[in-house]
Design a protein around this motif. Structure first.
Motif, PDB file in Angstrom:
ATOM      1  N   ALA A 100       0.837  -1.202   0.000  1.00 46.65           N
ATOM      2  CA  ALA A 100       0.000   0.000   0.000  1.00 46.65           C
ATOM      3  C   ALA A 100       0.873   1.254   0.000  1.00 46.65           C
ATOM      4  O   ALA A 100       0.604   2.223  -0.731  1.00 46.65           O
ATOM      5  CB  ALA A 100      -0.922  -0.001   1.221  1.00 46.65           C
ATOM      6  N   ILE A 101       1.947   1.224   0.790  1.00 44.97           N
ATOM      7  CA  ILE A 101       2.894   2.339   0.812  1.00 44.97           C
ATOM      8  C   ILE A 101       3.558   2.477  -0.553  1.00 44.97           C
ATOM      9  O   ILE A 101       3.740   3.588  -1.071  1.00 44.97           O
ATOM     10  CB  ILE A 101       3.947   2.111   1.914  1.00 44.97           C
ATOM     11  N   ALA A 102       3.917   1.350  -1.165  1.00 42.69           N
ATOM     12  CA  ALA A 102       4.565   1.368  -2.478  1.00 42.69           C
ATOM     13  C   ALA A 102       3.661   1.974  -3.536  1.00 42.69           C
ATOM     14  O   ALA A 102       4.109   2.782  -4.372  1.00 42.69           O
ATOM     15  CB  ALA A 102       4.979  -0.051  -2.877  1.00 42.69           C
ATOM     16  N   LEU A 103       2.401   1.614  -3.517  1.00 43.20           N
ATOM     17  CA  LEU A 103       1.467   2.128  -4.520  1.00 43.20           C
ATOM     18  C   LEU A 103       1.315   3.642  -4.390  1.00 43.20           C
ATOM     19  O   LEU A 103       1.280   4.367  -5.398  1.00 43.20           O
ATOM     20  CB  LEU A 103       0.109   1.447  -4.362  1.00 43.20           C
ATOM     21  N   ALA A 104       1.250   4.121  -3.148  1.00 46.52           N
ATOM     22  CA  ALA A 104       1.172   5.573  -2.939  1.00 46.52           C
ATOM     23  C   ALA A 104       2.427   6.258  -3.460  1.00 46.52           C
ATOM     24  O   ALA A 104       2.353   7.317  -4.102  1.00 46.52           O
ATOM     25  CB  ALA A 104       0.983   5.873  -1.454  1.00 46.52           C
ATOM     26  N   SER A 162       2.696   8.997  -6.607  1.00 53.33           N
ATOM     27  CA  SER A 162       2.833  10.338  -6.028  1.00 53.33           C
ATOM     28  C   SER A 162       3.443  11.341  -6.997  1.00 53.33           C
ATOM     29  O   SER A 162       3.212  12.547  -6.871  1.00 53.33           O
ATOM     30  CB  SER A 162       3.669  10.277  -4.746  1.00 53.33           C
ATOM     31  N   HIS A 163       4.234  10.877  -7.976  1.00 54.92           N
ATOM     32  CA  HIS A 163       4.866  11.824  -8.896  1.00 54.92           C
ATOM     33  C   HIS A 163       3.857  12.516  -9.809  1.00 54.92           C
ATOM     34  O   HIS A 163       4.167  13.532 -10.425  1.00 54.92           O
ATOM     35  CB  HIS A 163       5.928  11.115  -9.749  1.00 54.92           C
ATOM     36  N   LEU A 164       2.647  11.982  -9.878  1.00 60.14           N
ATOM     37  CA  LEU A 164       1.611  12.633 -10.675  1.00 60.14           C
ATOM     38  C   LEU A 164       1.139  13.930 -10.029  1.00 60.14           C
ATOM     39  O   LEU A 164       0.585  14.803 -10.699  1.00 60.14           O
ATOM     40  CB  LEU A 164       0.419  11.694 -10.871  1.00 60.14           C
ATOM     41  N   LEU A 190       5.503  12.201   2.188  1.00 59.00           N
ATOM     42  CA  LEU A 190       4.922  10.885   2.430  1.00 59.00           C
ATOM     43  C   LEU A 190       5.585  10.089   3.548  1.00 59.00           C
ATOM     44  O   LEU A 190       4.925   9.279   4.203  1.00 59.00           O
ATOM     45  CB  LEU A 190       4.969  10.050   1.144  1.00 59.00           C
ATOM     46  N   LEU A 191       6.876  10.294   3.752  1.00 58.51           N
ATOM     47  CA  LEU A 191       7.595   9.397   4.662  1.00 58.51           C
ATOM     48  C   LEU A 191       7.207   9.535   6.133  1.00 58.51           C
ATOM     49  O   LEU A 191       7.003   8.508   6.803  1.00 58.51           O
ATOM     50  CB  LEU A 191       9.110   9.566   4.480  1.00 58.51           C
ATOM     51  N   ALA A 201      12.068   3.484  -2.685  1.00 54.06           N
ATOM     52  CA  ALA A 201      12.186   2.739  -3.938  1.00 54.06           C
ATOM     53  C   ALA A 201      11.042   3.093  -4.879  1.00 54.06           C
ATOM     54  O   ALA A 201      11.232   3.252  -6.098  1.00 54.06           O
ATOM     55  CB  ALA A 201      12.193   1.240  -3.662  1.00 54.06           C
ATOM     56  N   ALA A 202       9.838   3.245  -4.339  1.00 58.41           N
ATOM     57  CA  ALA A 202       8.670   3.553  -5.170  1.00 58.41           C
ATOM     58  C   ALA A 202       8.723   4.972  -5.719  1.00 58.41           C
ATOM     59  O   ALA A 202       8.349   5.208  -6.874  1.00 58.41           O
ATOM     60  CB  ALA A 202       7.393   3.350  -4.361  1.00 58.41           C
TER      61      ALA A 202
END
Length: 479
Positions: free
Chosen positions: A370-374, A378-380, A392-393, A416-417
């Motif tokens: 879920a964290i990875a998907l966000a 997020s760059h959008l 986000l962190l 990484a995401a």
């Protein structure tokens, strides 16, 4: 009593002009609405938490809806946070003295020395001379860019470093090959950065936030242990994706003739600089043996490469290569993160997001995905890698800790995401740089074609590494 006609009466006209001004300036309108909504909707929060949230939202609007420089927005937000939330103006000055800031400064000086002596060009020339096919050349360039993540601490700096190499290779190629090469460089530069703690300013910031908000710390060696395998897999698979999507099948195995990338006359400074860079890297990797902090090792190396008669690189010229806006951005976001944490806002936000999910009993890997998907999406919205981490962190770490998930695993997953930012031209400076090069490179449609492959690929890789590889390397997903 005269009738008041909207738009003709003096007061009505002023109101109409104000309304039109707000419509013409969505950032200002969004700012006013955000400040008001916090007072209305979040009235249950402490005053410090409300002010921290308002400052944070104003910074987010500045980063996303205005053309203001990211560092300027961060600096203004940090100043407001120090004065209105932390009530300690000295926090601004202390942040500039943070060891992460000095680590990045030293890394920039080391990178300037490598650039001045042509080491990157020579490395690229050596790698390309061994390539026999187009596919081999793409993977050779990928290896060079992966290695450069351990030297240059900025993805935009690495992109600028690679532009001359791209131009020499692309000048004799057709339009399809140029487009594929132009996509390869920023894609690999962005994804390979995760290999090293100094691969991007966002990494140093993430390590600092982990130390302040999380329950652990990470050094250069530990980052390389977890980051290098992921970055290598991500970079080489992405290079293959570029090949398959943009290079015709018959051209992938066609013979490749390497251009002359490096100058024939060797720079006498290259040998000493290479030795110093190697010694710095060795010092970082062997910290468990000697105990010397990575920042100290980097500063010793920076002094060595600029010492007369030793490294031979001019000190003033090397310092000019420092990306000072990035340094200021990092220092400012450290203050912003402190304000969000000490005001209690991070914990309140994480609790609000966590409570509805708590009853689901999600395992640690599900939380990480879920964290990875966000992070991947997020760059959008947030067009700055460092800003994405700063935003986000902190809540991700608090939410992970409350859910019993390792904060180190959450930090690595999110960072990484956030390295994936190839869907829009404006989402990353390397993408914009290569997309605007003369001679025709790529457009928005090409980014969407590539991103449609890379987005699910990155999510699968994160799931594989978080669920299998990192635990094998000793990272426990449960807190």
């Amino acid at each position: 009593m005269p009738a008041i006609v909207f738009g003709e009466d003096r007061d009505g006209g002023a109101f109409a002009k104000a309304l039109a001004g707000l419509r013409a300036k969505p950032a200002l309108a969004a700012s006013l609405v955000a400040v008001a909504l916090v007072e209305i909707v979040a009235s249950g929060l402490d005053a410090e938490a409300r002010r921290a949230l308002q400052i944070f939202l104003l910074a987010l609007i500045g980063w996303t809806l205005t053309k203001l420089d990211d560092a300027f927005v961060a600096l203004a937000a940090a100043l407001a946070m120090a004065l209105l939330v932390l009530d300690e103006p000295d926090e601004m000055f202390e942040a500039l003295g943070d060891e992460i800031v000095w680590l990045m400064l030293a890394a920039f000086v080391l990178a300037a020395a490598a650039r001045a002596t042509g080491l990157t060009d020579r490395l690229a020339s050596l790698a390309l001379s061994r390539a026999r096919t187009t596919r081999g050349a793409f993977h050779a360039l990928t290896a060079v860019m992966l290695a450069s993540a351990f030297v240059a601490p900025s993805t935009s700096g690495r992109a600028a470093l690679m532009v001359p190499i791209y131009e020499r290779i692309a000048e004799a190629r057709g339009p399809e090959a140029r487009r594929a090469l132009a996509l390869l460089f920023p894609t690999v530069i962005l994804l390979s950065a995760f290999a090293s703690l100094t691969g991007a300013g966002a990494h140093a910031l993430a390590a600092q936030i982990l130390d302040e908000i999380g329950d652990g710390e990470i050094g250069f060696l530990s980052w390389a242990l977890y980051g290098l395998p992921f970055a290598a897999a991500s970079s080489f698979l992405s290079a293959e994706a570029v090949l398959r999507r943009f290079v015709p099948r018959q051209e992938r195995s066609a013979a490749f003739t390497a251009p002359v990338v490096a100058e024939t006359v060797p720079d006498r400074r290259a040998g000493p600089v290479l030795a110093i860079l190697g010694a710095v890297l060795l010092g970082w990797l062997t910290k468990p043996l000697h105990g010397t902090d990575e920042t100290v090792v980097a500063l010793i190396g920076a002094c060595a490469v600029t010492a007369p008669g030793l490294g031979g690189v001019d000190f003033k010229a090397a310092v000019k290569g420092v990306e000072w806006p990035l340094i200021l951005f990092m220092a400012a976001t450290v203050v912003i993160a402190e304000g969000l944490d000490e005001s209690g806002l991070v914990k309140a936000a994480a609790k609000a997001a966590l409570d509805p999910l708590q009853s689901l009993g999600l395992p640690p890997l599900a939380w990480l995905l879920a964290i990875a998907l966000a992070g991947l999406l997020s760059h959008l919205v947030i067009h700055s890698r460092t800003a994405r981490v700063a935003v986000l962190l902190p809540p991700a770490l608090v939410a992970a800790e409350a859910a019993g998930v390792s904060t180190l695993a959450a930090m690595l997953t999110l960072v990484a995401a956030t390295g994936f930012c190839q869907l829009l031209m404006v989402s990353a400076k390397p993408v914009a740089l290569f997309g605007q090069l003369p001679g025709g490179t790529f457009g928005s449609a090409d980014l969407l074609r590539l991103g449609a492959v890379l987005l699910p690929l990155q999510l699968i890789l994160i799931a594989l590494f978080a669920g299998v590889v990192w635990p094998l390397l000793g990272l426990d997903l449960a807190d």
